[in-house]
Design a protein around this motif. Structure first.
Motif, PDB file in Angstrom:
ATOM      1  N   GLU A   1       0.850  -1.178   0.000  1.00 47.74           N
ATOM      2  CA  GLU A   1       0.000   0.000   0.000  1.00 47.74           C
ATOM      3  C   GLU A   1       0.893   1.237   0.000  1.00 47.74           C
ATOM      4  O   GLU A   1       2.071   1.181   0.372  1.00 47.74           O
ATOM      5  N   PHE A   2       0.328   2.358  -0.413  1.00 49.26           N
ATOM      6  CA  PHE A   2       1.048   3.635  -0.358  1.00 49.26           C
ATOM      7  C   PHE A   2       0.730   4.276   0.998  1.00 49.26           C
ATOM      8  O   PHE A   2      -0.289   4.945   1.170  1.00 49.26           O
ATOM      9  N   ILE A   3       1.594   4.019   1.961  1.00 48.16           N
ATOM     10  CA  ILE A   3       1.347   4.457   3.332  1.00 48.16           C
ATOM     11  C   ILE A   3       1.687   5.939   3.477  1.00 48.16           C
ATOM     12  O   ILE A   3       2.813   6.362   3.201  1.00 48.16           O
ATOM     13  N   VAL A   4       0.709   6.722   3.909  1.00 46.72           N
ATOM     14  CA  VAL A   4       0.929   8.145   4.182  1.00 46.72           C
ATOM     15  C   VAL A   4       0.489   8.513   5.594  1.00 46.72           C
ATOM     16  O   VAL A   4       0.692   9.643   6.033  1.00 46.72           O
ATOM     17  N   ASP A   5      -0.112   7.556   6.303  1.00 43.93           N
ATOM     18  CA  ASP A   5      -0.681   7.847   7.617  1.00 43.93           C
ATOM     19  C   ASP A   5      -0.604   6.581   8.467  1.00 43.93           C
ATOM     20  O   ASP A   5      -0.846   5.470   7.969  1.00 43.93           O
ATOM     21  N   ALA A   6      -0.294   6.741   9.749  1.00 42.71           N
ATOM     22  CA  ALA A   6      -0.176   5.588  10.646  1.00 42.71           C
ATOM     23  C   ALA A   6      -1.479   4.794  10.733  1.00 42.71           C
ATOM     24  O   ALA A   6      -1.457   3.588  10.993  1.00 42.71           O
ATOM     25  N   TRP A   7      -2.599   5.455  10.505  1.00 45.48           N
ATOM     26  CA  TRP A   7      -3.889   4.767  10.540  1.00 45.48           C
ATOM     27  C   TRP A   7      -3.891   3.571   9.600  1.00 45.48           C
ATOM     28  O   TRP A   7      -4.452   2.521   9.924  1.00 45.48           O
ATOM     29  N   GLN A   8      -3.257   3.692   8.442  1.00 46.63           N
ATOM     30  CA  GLN A   8      -3.237   2.607   7.460  1.00 46.63           C
ATOM     31  C   GLN A   8      -2.529   1.363   8.005  1.00 46.63           C
ATOM     32  O   GLN A   8      -2.889   0.234   7.650  1.00 46.63           O
ATOM     33  N   ILE A   9      -1.532   1.577   8.853  1.00 46.44           N
ATOM     34  CA  ILE A   9      -0.804   0.447   9.432  1.00 46.44           C
ATOM     35  C   ILE A   9      -1.723  -0.344  10.358  1.00 46.44           C
ATOM     36  O   ILE A   9      -1.791  -1.582  10.292  1.00 46.44           O
ATOM     37  N   TYR A  10      -2.443   0.364  11.218  1.00 39.83           N
ATOM     38  CA  TYR A  10      -3.384  -0.309  12.116  1.00 39.83           C
ATOM     39  C   TYR A  10      -4.454  -1.047  11.314  1.00 39.83           C
ATOM     40  O   TYR A  10      -4.815  -2.188  11.628  1.00 39.83           O
ATOM     41  N   TYR A  11      -4.945  -0.405  10.276  1.00 34.87           N
ATOM     42  CA  TYR A  11      -6.003  -1.008   9.466  1.00 34.87           C
ATOM     43  C   TYR A  11      -5.484  -2.269   8.770  1.00 34.87           C
ATOM     44  O   TYR A  11      -6.172  -3.303   8.732  1.00 34.87           O
TER      45      TYR A  11
END
Length: 399
Positions: free
Chosen positions: A247-257
């Motif tokens: 994924e194109f990670i730009v926010d820590a929220w994406q890691i949790y998700y």
């Protein structure tokens, strides 16, 4: 230059700057401001209590908020400010990919001002920047629908993570060839649809049977026709290979998700993320039991990443994310001399990415120092992806 400005009522106690901060600010000052604003944002997003116009975070620290209590609008203002600081800090580290259009808040922003200037500054300079701008908007909308605190129950019930790094080391030791991260990938911006009859679970199972050590699952929907549902389906199908969330990670929220959907590892792209973000996100991944694959494209990015503690996997992408041209000699160039020595001293696994189609390609990057490869296009297009793996390596690696 033509522009459109829409003024809205400013909540008491909030000030907002429509233009980004001056780029003359020093690197250290920018980084400190960036860190402070982000910590404030994180504290607010994790939950606040208000008392007489003061927000009290869960750690009992206090910050001034609007007297009449529009916390949601304050958060949006902070998010915008973080984005502007991000561009400022990123530029000092040679990062050309901007997090969002620089000449005004993104169109989804609802705050004291809604400001969009139609100009060159709002045109993405390349496909990666276009993807990142879209991702910034997409993630903001997802966070509104499912804030971080609401992911807690899903995190608690997520399956245990699998050892991504360990699986690659074991594969290399067993076969004497780079461990394979086989990519479940339907499409790409440069190649279009790679496989019409795309069944992510069936492809993942074929990869595993063919000897893949790990799998990479594209989750970007707009540009790669992937989804987090594909990641979750593969995990729930009983596939034993550890899974990388591509994924194109730009926010820590994406890691949790991603963790709630069954990811065992996360991709972080140095061309997009400043050092501070990479360090911060690696810590979050370790806390959640996730591995991190940090991707680089050039010498400066490699030098930045080698200076960050805790990096176990470095991916060298032979494809320019600006021009999409591929040159596998990029891998050899980045592993020569002192850089290669540092990688060996730190016991970092290097993953070769892009442009790998034949046994000769695999042999070339292995000789350069690669111990794992991430391959998608050359095997996913095969009628039997498992046999495609044997063709890639020149022999059956499934035993």
């Amino acid at each position: 230059m033509e522009g459109l400005v829409s003024l809205k009522t400013t909540p008491p106690g909030i000030s907002f700057h429509a233009s980004p901060p001056s780029t003359t600010t020093t690197t250290s000052t920018s980084a400190r401001r960036f860190s402070l604003v982000r910590r404030s944002l994180l504290a607010s997003s994790m939950g606040t209590r208000r008392r007489n116009g003061v927000s009290e975070t869960k750690d009992e620290s206090a910050t001034v908020s609007p007297a009449n209590g529009d916390v949601e609008t304050a958060l949006k203002a902070k998010e915008w400010e973080v984005g502007m600081f991000h561009n400022e800090v990123a530029a000092t580290q040679g990062i050309r990919i901007r997090r969002r259009p620089p000449t005004g808040p993104p169109q989804h922003y609802v705050g004291p001002f809604e400001f969009r200037i139609q100009s060159e500054g709002n045109t993405p300079r390349n496909i990666l920047e276009e993807i990142i701008w879209h991702k910034d908007v997409e993630v903001a909308q997802l966070k509104e629908r499912r804030p971080l605190f609401r992911l807690k129950n899903a995190l608690d019930s997520a399956p245990p993570t699998k050892d991504f790094v360990g699986a690659l080391r074991a594969a290399y030791q067993q076969t004497g060839l780079p461990g394979l991260i086989a990519e479940v990938k339907k499409a790409s911006p440069s190649r279009g649809i790679l496989r019409e009859d795309f069944d992510p679970v069936e492809i993942a199972q074929a990869y595993e049977k063919g000897g893949a050590a790990c799998l990479s699952v594209l989750t970007d929907e707009k540009y790669f026709k992937g989804s987090f549902e594909n990641l979750e389906a593969i995990r729930n199908a009983g596939v034993k290979c550890p899974l990388l969330c591509k994924e194109f990670i730009v926010d820590a929220w994406q890691i949790y998700y991603a963790r709630t959907k069954g990811a065992d590892a996360i991709l972080l792209i140095a061309a997009v993320l400043p050092d501070l973000d990479i360090k911060y996100m690696i810590k979050i991944c370790k806390m959640l039991g996730l591995a991190t694959l940090v991707e680089v494209h050039n010498e400066r990015e490699m030098d930045r990443v080698l200076g960050i503690e805790g990096v176990e996997l470095i991916g060298i992408n032979n494809r320019s994310l600006e021009t999409f041209e591929v040159d596998i000699s990029n891998t050899k160039k980045l592993l020569e001399g002192e850089r290669g020595q540092k990688i060996r001293e730190k016991d970092i696994i290097v993953v070769g990415e892009s442009g790998l189609f034949t046994p000769d390609d695999i042999a070339y990057v292995q000789e350069a120092g690669v111990k794992a490869v991430l391959v998608g296009e050359s095997i996913v297009k095969q009628s039997d992806p498992g046999k495609g793996i044997a063709g890639l390596f020149g022999k059956d690696i499934s035993s």
